[in-house]
Design a protein around this motif. Structure first.
Motif, short mmCIF file in Angstrom:
data_model
loop_
_atom_site.label_atom_id
_atom_site.label_comp_id
_atom_site.label_asym_id
_atom_site.label_seq_id
_atom_site.Cartn_x
_atom_site.Cartn_y
_atom_site.Cartn_z
N PHE A 154 18.35 -3.71 -1.84
CA PHE A 154 18.79 -2.48 -2.52
C PHE A 154 17.76 -1.98 -3.53
O PHE A 154 18.01 -0.97 -4.19
CB PHE A 154 20.13 -2.71 -3.23
N VAL A 155 16.64 -2.66 -3.66
CA VAL A 155 15.66 -2.31 -4.69
C VAL A 155 14.38 -1.78 -4.03
O VAL A 155 13.85 -2.38 -3.09
CB VAL A 155 15.34 -3.53 -5.58
N PHE A 156 13.89 -0.66 -4.58
CA PHE A 156 12.72 0.02 -4.05
C PHE A 156 11.77 0.35 -5.19
O PHE A 156 12.13 0.26 -6.36
CB PHE A 156 13.13 1.31 -3.32
N ARG A 157 10.57 0.75 -4.83
CA ARG A 157 9.60 1.21 -5.83
C ARG A 157 8.86 2.42 -5.27
O ARG A 157 8.85 2.65 -4.04
CB ARG A 157 8.64 0.09 -6.19
N VAL A 158 8.20 3.16 -6.18
CA VAL A 158 7.36 4.28 -5.77
C VAL A 158 5.89 3.88 -5.83
O VAL A 158 5.08 4.30 -5.00
CB VAL A 158 7.61 5.51 -6.67
N ALA A 159 5.53 3.07 -6.79
CA ALA A 159 4.13 2.69 -7.03
C ALA A 159 3.62 1.70 -5.99
O ALA A 159 4.39 1.08 -5.25
CB ALA A 159 4.00 2.08 -8.42
N PHE A 160 2.30 1.54 -5.97
CA PHE A 160 1.71 0.48 -5.16
C PHE A 160 2.06 -0.88 -5.77
O PHE A 160 2.47 -0.97 -6.94
CB PHE A 160 0.19 0.63 -5.03
N VAL A 161 1.88 -1.94 -5.01
CA VAL A 161 2.16 -3.29 -5.50
C VAL A 161 0.88 -3.89 -6.07
O VAL A 161 -0.23 -3.49 -5.72
CB VAL A 161 2.74 -4.20 -4.40
N ASP A 162 1.04 -4.89 -6.93
CA ASP A 162 -0.10 -5.48 -7.63
C ASP A 162 -1.14 -6.11 -6.71
O ASP A 162 -2.34 -6.02 -7.00
CB ASP A 162 0.40 -6.51 -8.65
N PRO A 163 -0.75 -6.79 -5.61
CA PRO A 163 -1.80 -7.31 -4.73
C PRO A 163 -2.72 -6.21 -4.20
O PRO A 163 -3.93 -6.41 -4.10
CB PRO A 163 -1.00 -7.98 -3.61
N VAL A 164 -2.15 -5.04 -3.87
CA VAL A 164 -2.94 -3.92 -3.40
C VAL A 164 -3.82 -3.38 -4.53
O VAL A 164 -5.01 -3.08 -4.33
CB VAL A 164 -2.03 -2.81 -2.84
N GLN A 165 -3.25 -3.27 -5.73
CA GLN A 165 -4.00 -2.78 -6.88
C GLN A 165 -5.16 -3.73 -7.23
O GLN A 165 -6.29 -3.29 -7.47
CB GLN A 165 -3.08 -2.63 -8.09
N GLY A 166 -4.87 -5.03 -7.28
CA GLY A 166 -5.91 -6.00 -7.60
C GLY A 166 -7.05 -5.99 -6.59
O GLY A 166 -8.23 -6.05 -6.95
#
Length: 392
Positions: A154-166
């Motif tokens: 039931f939980v979503f996000r809009v941003a990229f995830v930290d592994p992708v950012q790193g």
């Protein structure tokens, strides 16, 4: 909108498992004992963020604009009828306990179908657990820690995830800055800071670079000079500071004064006006989800409407909040309903979505596939440098 309380100091809390589990249990019991408030036929969406905080406060303006635009057209068209959007806003004052209380009240008292927020991972992770146990959709605009959505359909996000950012930051440091030797200074008690630091370290070494210093500190520890001295002695070429203000500002001042590294890197938590105008931040690079000058119709239209409505240009959190609302609107229309289960199923299978912050693809999980934008701070503004796709 709830009344805004007096601003109080807001230290970043440390997530300790036992007290958190006890608090979640108490909130669950409270939810069962309190009756819901009467509600009209509407699409009720909750919003919670650190509206009052001495460290990077968040405004609800992006979500407000999205709701106002839909209501100006007579409401959101769902299954052949127009539903007004009711945005219910609660201030969490940048505190974990108040975040959980705000989410619980939005779910049980206000009977929202979905919650937008919180924004930071240290709050979004436990808030997501509460929303999941309640069977209500929660969309975090900017939380990027993988634990926010892991095991929580039931939980979503809009941003990229930290592994992708790193990985994107490491690639930029290696390929564009030509760095062979990197260092990291990070807050080990913050889930976000610690996570990005570790993902950057893994990606930088995997790409042939060397991490010559990996310095941790604890929230409230002000001794940055000795750590930066060790980093300088290690002769790094690039320094990553994945930290929040006010720590970040002091670290930038010291790093510049001491000449620690040729280039300084930051993360999406840098993307706040006060940070961008900081003299010591000029010339530094950071990763983000949003740039004002993205040349697509959706972004141009949003920037114009937002600037006219609020007499200021939108920041990253404004764009991500707006996109969170648009995702919920599209999910409701696709499902033909605003019930949480219907929204959840539609969101998970939304596929391609062109948001004002960029293109997102939802393929069965709460984590979108999306690009990372690298910018450089120049004259108090983020200047576009490069866009890195997640599959590059």
């Amino acid at each position: 909108m709830s009344a805004t309380p007096t601003q109080l100091p807001a230290p970043r809390p440390v997530l300790r498992l036992a007290p958190l589990l006890a608090l979640l249990a108490c909130l669950a019991l409270w939810a069962c004992s309190e009756g819901p408030a009467p509600r009209e036929q509407a699409f009720r969406i909750g919003f919670t963020a650190a509206l009052t905080s001495d460290s990077q406060p968040v405004r609800p303006d992006g979500a407000l604009l999205a709701a106002e635009q839909v209501n100006a057209e007579g409401g959101l068209k769902v299954a052949g009828r127009r539903l007004p959007v009711r945005l219910i806003i609660r201030d969490n004052r940048n505190r974990l306990e108040e975040t959980l209380v705000a989410v619980r009240e939005l779910i049980t008292r206000d009977q929202v179908s979905a919650v937008v927020g919180p924004f930071v991972s240290r709050q979004a992770i436990p808030a997501g657990a509460l929303a999941q146990s309640s069977g209500v959709v929660l969309v975090s605009p900017s939380s990027s820690n993988p634990e926010t959505t892991r095991g929580k359909p039931f939980v979503f996000r809009v941003a990229f995830v930290d592994p992708v950012q790193g990985k994107a930051l490491a690639r930029f440091a290696r390929e564009d800055l030509g760095a062979q030797r990197a260092a990291v200074l990070f807050d080990a008690t913050d889930e976000y800071c610690k996570g990005v630091a570790e993902y950057f370290r893994q990606a930088f070494t995997a790409q042939g670079g060397e991490i010559v210093a990996f310095e941790a500190y604890l929230t409230g520890d002000a001794d940055f000079a000795s750590r930066l001295a060790r980093i300088k002695a290690a002769r790094c070429q690039v320094l990553l500071l994945p930290n929040f203000a006010p720590d970040l500002i002091r670290q930038l001042h010291l790093a510049r004064k001491m000449g620690v590294a040729k280039d300084i890197l930051g993360t999406d938590c840098w993307d706040y006006p006060d940070n961008l105008h900081e003299p010591a931040a000029q010339g530094a690079y950071f990763s983000t989800n949003f740039v004002l000058d993205r040349d697509v119709p959706e972004t141009r239209t949003f920037v114009q409407a937002f600037s006219k409505r609020f007499a200021r240009p939108p920041a990253m959190d404004d764009a991500l909040s707006y996109d969170a609302m648009q995702l919920l609107f599209r999910a409701a229309q696709q499902a033909g309903a605003v019930q949480p289960q219907a929204l959840r199923t539609a969101l998970a299978n939304l596929g391609h979505h062109q948001g004002v912050s960029g293109i997102m693809r939802f393929n069965g999980t709460g984590d979108p596939e999306r690009s990372v934008v690298i910018v450089r701070i120049q004259d108090g503004r983020p200047a576009f440098q490069k866009e890195i796709q997640p599959d590059d």
